[in-house]
Design a protein around this motif. Structure first.
Motif, mmCIF file in Angstrom:
data_model
loop_
_atom_site.group_PDB
_atom_site.id
_atom_site.type_symbol
_atom_site.label_atom_id
_atom_site.label_comp_id
_atom_site.label_asym_id
_atom_site.label_seq_id
_atom_site.Cartn_x
_atom_site.Cartn_y
_atom_site.Cartn_z
ATOM 1 N N GLY A 186 13.379 2.174 13.561
ATOM 2 C CA GLY A 186 12.685 3.241 12.845
ATOM 3 C C GLY A 186 12.496 2.900 11.377
ATOM 4 N N PHE A 187 13.552 2.347 10.765
ATOM 5 C CA PHE A 187 13.454 1.969 9.350
ATOM 6 C C PHE A 187 12.417 0.869 9.163
ATOM 7 C CE2 PHE A 187 14.683 -0.855 5.874
ATOM 8 C CZ PHE A 187 14.698 0.042 4.817
ATOM 9 N N TYR A 188 12.436 -0.125 10.074
ATOM 10 C CA TYR A 188 11.471 -1.216 9.968
ATOM 11 C C TYR A 188 10.052 -0.703 10.145
ATOM 12 C CZ TYR A 188 8.786 -5.361 11.093
ATOM 13 O OH TYR A 188 7.819 -6.329 11.115
ATOM 14 N N PHE A 189 9.872 0.208 11.117
ATOM 15 C CA PHE A 189 8.536 0.736 11.387
ATOM 16 C C PHE A 189 7.998 1.497 10.179
ATOM 17 C CE2 PHE A 189 5.732 4.125 12.920
ATOM 18 C CZ PHE A 189 4.780 3.358 13.583
ATOM 19 N N LEU A 190 8.847 2.355 9.603
ATOM 20 C CA LEU A 190 8.411 3.125 8.436
ATOM 21 C C LEU A 190 8.116 2.209 7.262
ATOM 22 C CD1 LEU A 190 10.882 6.150 8.625
ATOM 23 C CD2 LEU A 190 8.418 6.191 9.050
ATOM 24 N N ASN A 191 8.976 1.173 7.120
ATOM 25 C CA ASN A 191 8.794 0.253 5.989
ATOM 26 C C ASN A 191 7.540 -0.582 6.140
ATOM 27 O OD1 ASN A 191 9.802 -0.818 3.523
ATOM 28 N ND2 ASN A 191 10.414 -2.679 4.610
ATOM 29 N N SER A 192 7.264 -1.036 7.391
ATOM 30 C CA SER A 192 6.121 -1.922 7.616
ATOM 31 C C SER A 192 4.795 -1.173 7.584
ATOM 32 C CB SER A 192 6.273 -2.652 8.957
ATOM 33 O OG SER A 192 6.270 -1.723 10.009
ATOM 34 N N THR A 193 4.833 0.151 7.870
ATOM 35 C CA THR A 193 3.585 0.897 7.887
ATOM 36 C C THR A 193 3.301 1.584 6.557
ATOM 37 O OG1 THR A 193 4.760 2.801 8.833
ATOM 38 C CG2 THR A 193 3.669 1.300 10.376
ATOM 39 N N SER A 194 4.189 1.424 5.573
ATOM 40 C CA SER A 194 3.923 2.014 4.257
ATOM 41 C C SER A 194 2.860 1.186 3.555
ATOM 42 C CB SER A 194 5.204 2.059 3.427
ATOM 43 O OG SER A 194 5.732 0.767 3.239
ATOM 44 N N LYS A 195 1.850 1.843 3.062
ATOM 45 C CA LYS A 195 0.707 1.158 2.471
ATOM 46 C C LYS A 195 0.871 1.040 0.955
ATOM 47 C CE LYS A 195 -4.165 0.821 3.687
ATOM 48 N NZ LYS A 195 -5.307 1.510 4.300
ATOM 49 N N VAL A 196 0.575 -0.131 0.439
ATOM 50 C CA VAL A 196 0.620 -0.397 -0.995
ATOM 51 C C VAL A 196 -0.815 -0.460 -1.505
ATOM 52 C CG1 VAL A 196 1.351 -1.998 -2.804
ATOM 53 C CG2 VAL A 196 2.757 -1.701 -0.746
ATOM 54 N N THR A 197 -1.108 0.245 -2.589
ATOM 55 C CA THR A 197 -2.454 0.245 -3.156
ATOM 56 C C THR A 197 -2.396 -0.022 -4.653
ATOM 57 O OG1 THR A 197 -3.275 1.815 -1.501
ATOM 58 C CG2 THR A 197 -4.575 1.578 -3.516
ATOM 59 N N HIS A 198 -3.214 -0.969 -5.106
ATOM 60 C CA HIS A 198 -3.365 -1.263 -6.535
ATOM 61 C C HIS A 198 -4.763 -0.807 -6.963
ATOM 62 C CE1 HIS A 198 0.228 -3.867 -6.607
ATOM 63 N NE2 HIS A 198 -0.163 -4.242 -5.397
ATOM 64 N N LYS A 199 -4.848 -0.079 -8.099
ATOM 65 C CA LYS A 199 -6.132 0.399 -8.602
ATOM 66 C C LYS A 199 -6.292 0.045 -10.076
ATOM 67 C CE LYS A 199 -6.791 4.333 -5.451
ATOM 68 N NZ LYS A 199 -7.029 5.794 -5.346
ATOM 69 N N THR A 200 -7.544 -0.162 -10.482
ATOM 70 C CA THR A 200 -7.831 -0.431 -11.890
ATOM 71 C C THR A 200 -8.840 0.578 -12.414
ATOM 72 O OG1 THR A 200 -9.552 -2.007 -11.224
ATOM 73 C CG2 THR A 200 -7.375 -2.916 -11.746
ATOM 74 N N ASN A 201 -8.776 0.824 -13.713
ATOM 75 C CA ASN A 201 -9.747 1.680 -14.392
ATOM 76 C C ASN A 201 -10.910 0.829 -14.893
ATOM 77 O OD1 ASN A 201 -8.108 4.043 -14.141
ATOM 78 N ND2 ASN A 201 -6.826 3.256 -15.797
ATOM 79 N N PHE A 202 -11.951 1.449 -15.427
ATOM 80 C CA PHE A 202 -13.044 0.707 -16.042
ATOM 81 C C PHE A 202 -12.492 -0.110 -17.220
ATOM 82 C CE2 PHE A 202 -15.721 4.099 -14.100
ATOM 83 C CZ PHE A 202 -16.590 3.268 -13.409
ATOM 84 N N GLY A 203 -12.941 -1.362 -17.310
ATOM 85 C CA GLY A 203 -12.507 -2.232 -18.402
ATOM 86 C C GLY A 203 -11.093 -2.761 -18.259
ATOM 87 N N GLU A 204 -10.489 -2.611 -17.069
ATOM 88 C CA GLU A 204 -9.115 -3.066 -16.838
ATOM 89 C C GLU A 204 -9.098 -4.147 -15.768
ATOM 90 O OE1 GLU A 204 -4.731 -1.186 -15.655
ATOM 91 O OE2 GLU A 204 -6.572 -0.176 -15.031
ATOM 92 N N ILE A 205 -8.341 -5.209 -16.020
ATOM 93 C CA ILE A 205 -8.168 -6.305 -15.062
ATOM 94 C C ILE A 205 -6.671 -6.531 -14.875
ATOM 95 C CG2 ILE A 205 -8.544 -8.767 -14.596
ATOM 96 C CD1 ILE A 205 -11.043 -8.615 -16.355
ATOM 97 N N ILE A 206 -6.211 -6.626 -13.622
ATOM 98 C CA ILE A 206 -4.792 -6.866 -13.373
ATOM 99 C C ILE A 206 -4.600 -8.055 -12.425
ATOM 100 C CG2 ILE A 206 -4.149 -4.455 -13.750
ATOM 101 C CD1 ILE A 206 -3.875 -4.140 -10.707
ATOM 102 N N ASN A 207 -3.439 -8.699 -12.540
ATOM 103 C CA ASN A 207 -3.063 -9.801 -11.658
ATOM 104 C C ASN A 207 -1.988 -9.322 -10.696
ATOM 105 O OD1 ASN A 207 -4.728 -11.867 -12.896
ATOM 106 N ND2 ASN A 207 -3.308 -11.799 -14.615
#
Length: 329
Positions: free
Chosen positions: A110-131
């Protein structure tokens, strides 16, 4: 490209750039060798032989023999028989232990399933660049007004909205694929460098190094080699552009903090400014649209960007709220 003489097979075989040309791994080397061969036709026989030798290399695949499989199977059968002879007095304890182990296993799953299905999202604003450094070792540069998503334990499959430059870490041991998914297509790679832009209701892909496969939403497949640029729209169900780019900076300079324009109309250049900074572009003088611009402007500072464009093409740009108004000086 370092100039040297190529007089025998070893000269070609030991040259890294020649190997890149044979394997179609680097746009610069491909362009160099195509030009070199066209101007050194007397060496074509040597070139063809060297190419055959490089492409002809093969590796022996080792398979597990039948005797090894039989031996391991006998070991497994022995373990199963040994378990059947466990004394009765231990059965009650083992049952209790197995119940506890089952509960622990369910909790772990259950812990593995919850951990593996958690989605990570990175977002940028206008004029912003990230690595971004992904778990598999790949590097992503995310452009302004863009987002990148992936599941925590599956970072070799990502969803992109906007623009990003990928440097995918090749997994030689497992040969694991890396996927970039957009509304128009999916990009399939093993390890390479490429740029993807999903803005303007289409997806543009530029391959800097290596090779990739595009799987278009209409079911078609398309292989790309270094220097290729393909623009595809699922809405229009067609490839809008398919060409070679001889100056990669025109497609990838943004990741280093600048936008490079090479003999573009001001109208097209300002489309890129609109994407990057989020301003609406208004031309008070229609003739300004056709002015050609060549040069670089910053991708993270709108004030310096405006001044650079004004100086380069001799126009006036006025900021009014969310609008950039362009007119002749």
């Amino acid at each position: 490209m370092i100039k040297k003489k190529y007089n025998n097979l070893n000269d070609f075989l030991e040259d890294a750039s020649f190997n890149n040309w044979v394997l179609q791994n680097n746009a610069t080397d491909i362009h160099f060798w195509e030009f070199w061969i066209a101007n050194n036709l007397d060496k074509k026989e040597l070139v063809d032989k060297a190419k055959e030798l490089i492409l002809g290399f093969s590796f022996k695949t080792d398979f597990v023999n039948k005797e090894k499989v039989a031996l391991e199977w006998q070991k497994l059968e022995s373990k199963i028989l040994a378990q059947k002879t466990i004394p009765k007095r231990k059965v009650r304890f083992l049952r209790q232990f197995s119940v506890a182990a089952s509960i622990l296993l369910l909790v772990s799953i259950g812990f593995y399933f919850l951990n593996s299905t958690s989605k990570v999202t990175h977002k940028t604003n206008f004029g912003e660049i990230i690595n971004i450094k992904l778990q598999d070792g790949s590097d992503v540069t995310l452009n302004s007004n863009s987002s990148l998503s992936y599941y925590k334990n599956e970072s070799r499959k990502v969803w992109l909205s906007g623009e990003a430059f990928f440097q995918v870490d090749k997994k030689a041991a497992t040969n694991a694929k890396f996927w970039v998914l957009t509304d128009d297509l999916s990009v399939e790679v093993y390890g390479t460098s490429f740029n993807v832009n999903t803005k303007k209701n289409k997806t543009d892909v530029f391959l800097e190094e290596g090779s990739i496969w595009l799987k278009l939403k209409n079911g078609a497949d398309k292989k790309m080699i270094p220097g290729n640029y393909i623009s595809y729209s699922a809405d229009k169900n067609k490839i809008l552009e398919d060409k070679n780019i001889f100056n990669p900076a025109t497609k990838t300079s943004w990741k280093d903090g600048s936008l490079f324009f090479e003999n573009l109309s001001l109208e097209v250049a300002m489309d890129k400014i609109e994407e990057t900074y989020g301003f609406s572009i208004i031309f008070k003088d229609e003739n300004c649209k056709n002015i050609l611009i060549t040069g670089a402007v910053p991708a993270t500072n709108i004030d310096i960007c405006i001044k650079a464009i004004e100086k380069s093409v001799d126009v006036a740009i006025i900021r009014q709220g969310d609008n950039l108004i362009i007119s002749k000086k």
